[in-house]
Scaffold this motif. Structure first.
Motif, PDB file in Angstrom:
ATOM      1  N   CYS A 110       0.840  -1.206   0.000  1.00  0.00           N
ATOM      2  CA  CYS A 110       0.000   0.000   0.000  1.00  0.00           C
ATOM      3  C   CYS A 110       0.871   1.251   0.000  1.00  0.00           C
ATOM      4  O   CYS A 110       0.610   2.199  -0.759  1.00  0.00           O
ATOM      5  N   CYS A 111       1.904   1.256   0.822  1.00  0.00           N
ATOM      6  CA  CYS A 111       2.813   2.409   0.863  1.00  0.00           C
ATOM      7  C   CYS A 111       3.575   2.566  -0.448  1.00  0.00           C
ATOM      8  O   CYS A 111       3.757   3.688  -0.934  1.00  0.00           O
ATOM      9  N   SER A 112       4.002   1.449  -1.043  1.00  0.00           N
ATOM     10  CA  SER A 112       4.732   1.560  -2.311  1.00  0.00           C
ATOM     11  C   SER A 112       3.812   2.014  -3.444  1.00  0.00           C
ATOM     12  O   SER A 112       4.247   2.763  -4.318  1.00  0.00           O
ATOM     13  N   SER A 113       2.552   1.604  -3.422  1.00  0.00           N
ATOM     14  CA  SER A 113       1.645   2.079  -4.471  1.00  0.00           C
ATOM     15  C   SER A 113       1.380   3.572  -4.318  1.00  0.00           C
ATOM     16  O   SER A 113       1.302   4.295  -5.319  1.00  0.00           O
ATOM     17  N   ALA A 114       1.267   4.067  -3.087  1.00  0.00           N
ATOM     18  CA  ALA A 114       1.094   5.510  -2.878  1.00  0.00           C
ATOM     19  C   ALA A 114       2.351   6.265  -3.312  1.00  0.00           C
ATOM     20  O   ALA A 114       2.260   7.329  -3.950  1.00  0.00           O
ATOM     21  N   PHE A 115       3.524   5.728  -2.997  1.00  0.00           N
ATOM     22  CA  PHE A 115       4.786   6.358  -3.392  1.00  0.00           C
ATOM     23  C   PHE A 115       4.899   6.460  -4.905  1.00  0.00           C
ATOM     24  O   PHE A 115       5.221   7.526  -5.450  1.00  0.00           O
ATOM     25  N   TYR A 116       4.627   5.353  -5.599  1.00  0.00           N
ATOM     26  CA  TYR A 116       4.733   5.372  -7.057  1.00  0.00           C
ATOM     27  C   TYR A 116       3.645   6.227  -7.699  1.00  0.00           C
ATOM     28  O   TYR A 116       3.844   6.800  -8.768  1.00  0.00           O
ATOM     29  N   SER A 117       2.497   6.336  -7.051  1.00  0.00           N
ATOM     30  CA  SER A 117       1.449   7.213  -7.567  1.00  0.00           C
ATOM     31  C   SER A 117       1.901   8.669  -7.535  1.00  0.00           C
ATOM     32  O   SER A 117       1.727   9.406  -8.514  1.00  0.00           O
ATOM     33  N   PHE A 118       2.489   9.095  -6.414  1.00  0.00           N
ATOM     34  CA  PHE A 118       2.992  10.468  -6.327  1.00  0.00           C
ATOM     35  C   PHE A 118       4.131  10.697  -7.316  1.00  0.00           C
ATOM     36  O   PHE A 118       4.186  11.745  -7.965  1.00  0.00           O
ATOM     37  N   ARG A 119       5.032   9.733  -7.434  1.00  0.00           N
ATOM     38  CA  ARG A 119       6.149   9.887  -8.370  1.00  0.00           C
ATOM     39  C   ARG A 119       5.652   9.963  -9.812  1.00  0.00           C
ATOM     40  O   ARG A 119       6.196  10.711 -10.628  1.00  0.00           O
ATOM     41  N   SER A 120       4.623   9.184 -10.132  1.00  0.00           N
ATOM     42  CA  SER A 120       4.085   9.183 -11.482  1.00  0.00           C
ATOM     43  C   SER A 120       3.462  10.533 -11.831  1.00  0.00           C
ATOM     44  O   SER A 120       3.632  11.027 -12.944  1.00  0.00           O
TER      45      SER A 120
ATOM     46  N   ARG B 243       4.150  13.464 -10.440  1.00  0.00           N
ATOM     47  CA  ARG B 243       5.123  14.554 -10.369  1.00  0.00           C
ATOM     48  C   ARG B 243       6.170  14.504 -11.476  1.00  0.00           C
ATOM     49  O   ARG B 243       6.846  15.490 -11.722  1.00  0.00           O
ATOM     50  N   SER B 244       6.288  13.366 -12.124  1.00  0.00           N
ATOM     51  CA  SER B 244       7.316  13.210 -13.144  1.00  0.00           C
ATOM     52  C   SER B 244       6.926  13.973 -14.405  1.00  0.00           C
ATOM     53  O   SER B 244       5.786  13.915 -14.857  1.00  0.00           O
ATOM     54  N   GLY B 245       7.889  14.670 -14.968  1.00  0.00           N
ATOM     55  CA  GLY B 245       7.637  15.420 -16.192  1.00  0.00           C
ATOM     56  C   GLY B 245       7.900  14.602 -17.445  1.00  0.00           C
ATOM     57  O   GLY B 245       7.334  14.870 -18.505  1.00  0.00           O
ATOM     58  N   ASN B 246       8.711  13.590 -17.326  1.00  0.00           N
ATOM     59  CA  ASN B 246       9.078  12.752 -18.450  1.00  0.00           C
ATOM     60  C   ASN B 246       7.998  11.692 -18.670  1.00  0.00           C
ATOM     61  O   ASN B 246       7.534  11.051 -17.725  1.00  0.00           O
ATOM     62  N   ARG B 247       7.594  11.491 -19.895  1.00  0.00           N
ATOM     63  CA  ARG B 247       6.541  10.530 -20.220  1.00  0.00           C
ATOM     64  C   ARG B 247       6.959   9.105 -19.892  1.00  0.00           C
ATOM     65  O   ARG B 247       6.176   8.313 -19.360  1.00  0.00           O
TER      66      ARG B 247
END
Length: 98
Positions: free
Chosen positions: A17-27, A29-33
């Protein structure tokens, strides 16, 4: 033994659950497609694993009622779908050039 297994699966649910939230925020915030797609696919893999772990608890750890088995089966199917979709998307986005 059963209690220890419940703790292990519970900890795995919290970690995914924590890793899915982390990757959701990173996704988001990322500018690169490419990076955004990779993070989103990792989020799908984490969500899929989390749903599979929830289904394992629902189906195998408690006494079986028909409603519990149906809910566990639905979670298992959704988890497998998210897991395979995330793996497919991860292979697609990892092949894109930087």
């Amino acid at each position: 033994m059963n209690s220890a297994l419940q703790w292990v699966v519970g900890i795995l649910i919290v970690v995914t659950c924590c890793s899915s939230a982390f990757y959701s925020f990173r996704s988001r915030r990322s500018g690169n497609r490419r990076d955004s797609g990779l993070y989103a696919s990792r989020m799908n893999i984490s969500i899929g694993l989390m749903l599979i772990f929830i289904a394992v608890i629902q189906m195998f750890m408690f006494t079986g009622s028909s409603v519990r088995v149906v809910v566990g089966s639905v979670f298992m199917l959704l988890g497998l779908f998210n897991l395979f979709a995330g793996m497919r998307n991860h292979s697609h986005f990892s092949r894109l050039p930087r």
